[in-house]
Design an enzyme around this catalytic site. Structure first.
Site, mmCIF file in Angstrom:
data_model
loop_
_atom_site.group_PDB
_atom_site.id
_atom_site.type_symbol
_atom_site.label_atom_id
_atom_site.label_comp_id
_atom_site.label_asym_id
_atom_site.label_seq_id
_atom_site.Cartn_x
_atom_site.Cartn_y
_atom_site.Cartn_z
ATOM 1 N N SER A 101 0.845 -1.206 0.000
ATOM 2 C CA SER A 101 0.000 0.000 0.000
ATOM 3 C C SER A 101 0.870 1.241 0.000
ATOM 4 O O SER A 101 1.951 1.267 0.610
ATOM 5 C CB SER A 101 -0.886 0.010 1.246
ATOM 6 O OG SER A 101 -1.461 1.281 1.415
ATOM 7 N N TYR B 227 -2.635 -1.447 10.065
ATOM 8 C CA TYR B 227 -2.639 -1.699 8.612
ATOM 9 C C TYR B 227 -1.268 -1.384 8.005
ATOM 10 O O TYR B 227 -0.700 -2.189 7.260
ATOM 11 C CB TYR B 227 -3.732 -0.833 7.979
ATOM 12 C CG TYR B 227 -3.813 -0.877 6.469
ATOM 13 C CD1 TYR B 227 -4.433 -1.939 5.819
ATOM 14 C CD2 TYR B 227 -3.290 0.158 5.690
ATOM 15 C CE1 TYR B 227 -4.524 -1.964 4.430
ATOM 16 C CE2 TYR B 227 -3.377 0.142 4.310
ATOM 17 C CZ TYR B 227 -3.999 -0.931 3.683
ATOM 18 O OH TYR B 227 -4.087 -0.951 2.309
HETATM 19 N N1 LIG Z 1 -8.283 0.488 -2.790
HETATM 20 C C1 LIG Z 1 -7.206 1.170 -2.501
HETATM 21 O O1 LIG Z 1 -7.149 2.385 -2.664
HETATM 22 C C2 LIG Z 1 -5.989 0.490 -1.956
HETATM 23 C C3 LIG Z 1 -4.871 1.275 -1.677
HETATM 24 C C4 LIG Z 1 -3.732 0.667 -1.194
HETATM 25 C C5 LIG Z 1 -3.716 -0.697 -0.998
HETATM 26 N N2 LIG Z 1 -4.820 -1.426 -1.277
HETATM 27 C C6 LIG Z 1 -4.736 -2.863 -1.032
HETATM 28 O O2 LIG Z 1 -5.281 -3.574 -2.123
HETATM 29 C C7 LIG Z 1 -5.851 -4.797 -1.648
HETATM 30 C C8 LIG Z 1 -7.277 -4.897 -2.133
HETATM 31 O O3 LIG Z 1 -8.001 -3.802 -1.629
HETATM 32 P P1 LIG Z 1 -9.475 -3.437 -2.111
HETATM 33 O O4 LIG Z 1 -9.481 -1.981 -2.336
HETATM 34 O O5 LIG Z 1 -9.907 -4.360 -3.176
HETATM 35 O O6 LIG Z 1 -10.261 -3.707 -0.750
HETATM 36 P P2 LIG Z 1 -11.594 -4.527 -0.492
HETATM 37 O O7 LIG Z 1 -11.958 -4.311 0.922
HETATM 38 O O8 LIG Z 1 -12.586 -4.196 -1.548
HETATM 39 O O9 LIG Z 1 -11.122 -6.036 -0.716
HETATM 40 C C9 LIG Z 1 -10.534 -6.818 0.299
HETATM 41 C C10 LIG Z 1 -11.183 -8.189 0.247
HETATM 42 O O10 LIG Z 1 -10.596 -8.990 1.276
HETATM 43 C C11 LIG Z 1 -11.632 -9.775 1.845
HETATM 44 N N3 LIG Z 1 -11.307 -10.154 3.220
HETATM 45 C C12 LIG Z 1 -11.078 -9.328 4.260
HETATM 46 N N4 LIG Z 1 -10.897 -10.040 5.387
HETATM 47 C C13 LIG Z 1 -10.991 -11.348 5.038
HETATM 48 C C14 LIG Z 1 -10.919 -12.570 5.760
HETATM 49 N N5 LIG Z 1 -10.732 -12.599 7.098
HETATM 50 N N6 LIG Z 1 -11.077 -13.725 5.097
HETATM 51 C C15 LIG Z 1 -11.312 -13.719 3.748
HETATM 52 N N7 LIG Z 1 -11.398 -12.591 3.020
HETATM 53 C C16 LIG Z 1 -11.252 -11.423 3.654
HETATM 54 C C17 LIG Z 1 -12.858 -8.865 1.831
HETATM 55 O O11 LIG Z 1 -14.076 -9.590 1.920
HETATM 56 C C18 LIG Z 1 -12.696 -8.111 0.526
HETATM 57 O O12 LIG Z 1 -13.432 -8.718 -0.517
HETATM 58 C C19 LIG Z 1 -5.712 -4.771 -0.141
HETATM 59 O O13 LIG Z 1 -4.555 -5.463 0.236
HETATM 60 C C20 LIG Z 1 -5.541 -3.301 0.167
HETATM 61 O O14 LIG Z 1 -4.830 -3.098 1.365
HETATM 62 C C21 LIG Z 1 -5.960 -0.863 -1.741
#
Ligand SMILES: NC(=O)c1ccc[n+]([C@@H]2O[C@H](COP(=O)([O-])OP(=O)(O)OC[C@H]3O[C@@H](n4cnc5c(N)ncnc54)[C@H](O)[C@@H]3O)[C@@H](O)[C@H]2O)c1
Length: 264
Positions: free
Chosen positions: A156, A169
């Site tokens: 991230s 996080y």
């Molecule tokens: N969206 C952003 O701006 C952003 C920025 C930096 C990093 N990220 C990283 O990208 C990745 C995806 O993020 P996203 O935006 O798609 O978030 P999101 O919350 O839409 O997706 C995360 C998924 O993980 C699943 N999850 C969470 N806990 C769980 C568990 N205990 N068991 C099984 N599944 C579980 C959730 O159900 C969800 O579908 C993450 O690692 C996030 O940290 C996202």
């Protein structure tokens, strides 16, 4: 979304993931769904792990709408590490081993540092880091035996500073960057590359922790060199490259996919 990546002379033959088996956590999330669909369109098989029933249903429906083959879904809770290990061993036997692991699932509670309990810190580490360790352990013997594997950890932009109130996080993402380097060093001799992709700010559920969406978008665009919001397709393209043969000489790296936010 068309996953064909143009080099100006047609599709580079090395950017091919057809037939590969991808273990993908958080695959039904905002970035995960679009990326899973693009992997399926490219002919890969995806073992999708996600514990959100509505999101899982919607991923399955989206794949069915396009008649995409190769999706296996397990609605597992990643925080049950022992159950995860047992189920992954079972699925691995069914699919003939995982060629690629993408550790993408994350939880992201937000509050003042002093208000977190140590148990809350540990819960974030468990899903964001420890479950990834279990996934890699479940895949490694197969990768090693075939002399080929790809591991990508989703980090991230927050690890570079710039956000407060996300201490567990950010800690977890820092751990993933460290593991990326440690695993890259250790697994390189087996033909396994390990990299991290560090997304900037993408408009998914993760962004709902910010109370004022408009000012957050302004903040994001001010920081990016490229003045548009990121799209899940941007992550899918980066991941497809890193898990392909074309990226076989790249390991231990963190690729920032953030519109030019972080430049080091
Ligand atoms: N969206 C952003 O701006 C952003 C920025 C930096 C990093 N990220 C990283 O990208 C990745 C995806 O993020 P996203 O935006 O798609 O978030 P999101 O919350 O839409 O997706 C995360 C998924 O993980 C699943 N999850 C969470 N806990 C769980 C568990 N205990 N068991 C099984 N599944 C579980 C959730 O159900 C969800 O579908 C993450 O690692 C996030 O940290 C996202």
């Amino acid at each position: 979304m068309n996953m064909q990546i143009s080099t100006g002379k047609g599709i580079h033959p090395a950017i091919c993931i057809a037939g590969k088996v991808i273990l993908y956590t958080g695959a039904a999330g905002g970035l995960g769904t679009a990326t899973t669909l693009s992997f399926l369109r490219a002919g890969a098989k995806v073992v999708a792990i996600d514990n959100n029933p509505e999101k899982v249903e919607s991923l399955i429906a989206a794949a069915a709408r396009e008649n995409l083959q190769g999706l296996t879904v397990r609605a597992l809770d990643l925080s049950d590490l022992k159950g995860l290990r047992v189920e992954l061993d079972r699925v691995s036997a069914e699919v003939g081993g995982f060629d690629i692991v993408i550790n993408n699932a994350a939880i992201y509670p937000s509050k003042n540092f002093e208000d977190y309990t140590i148990e809350e810190f540990q819960a974030v580490q468990c899903v964001n880091v420890d479950a990834g360790i279990v996934c890699v352990q479940a895949a490694l013997s197969h990768m090693r035996a075939q002399g080929w594997g790809r591991i990508v950890n989703i980090a991230s932009v927050t690890v570079y500073g710039g956000w407060s109130h996300l201490a567990p996080y950010v800690q977890s993402k820092g751990a993933l960057v460290g593991l990326t380097r440690a695993w890259a060093r250790e697994f390189g001799a087996y033909g396994v590359t390990v990299n991290a992709v560090s997304p900037g700010a993408f408009p998914t559920d993760a962004e709902k922790i910010h109370s004022d969406p408009e000012s957050y978008t302004r903040f994001v665009l001010d920081h990016q060199a490229i003045k548009r919001r990121g799209d899940a397709c941007d992550i899918a393209n980066a991941l497809t490259f890193l898990i392909s043969d074309a990226a076989g000489f790249i390991t231990g790296q963190t690729l920032n996919v953030d519109g030019g936010w972080v430049m080091h």
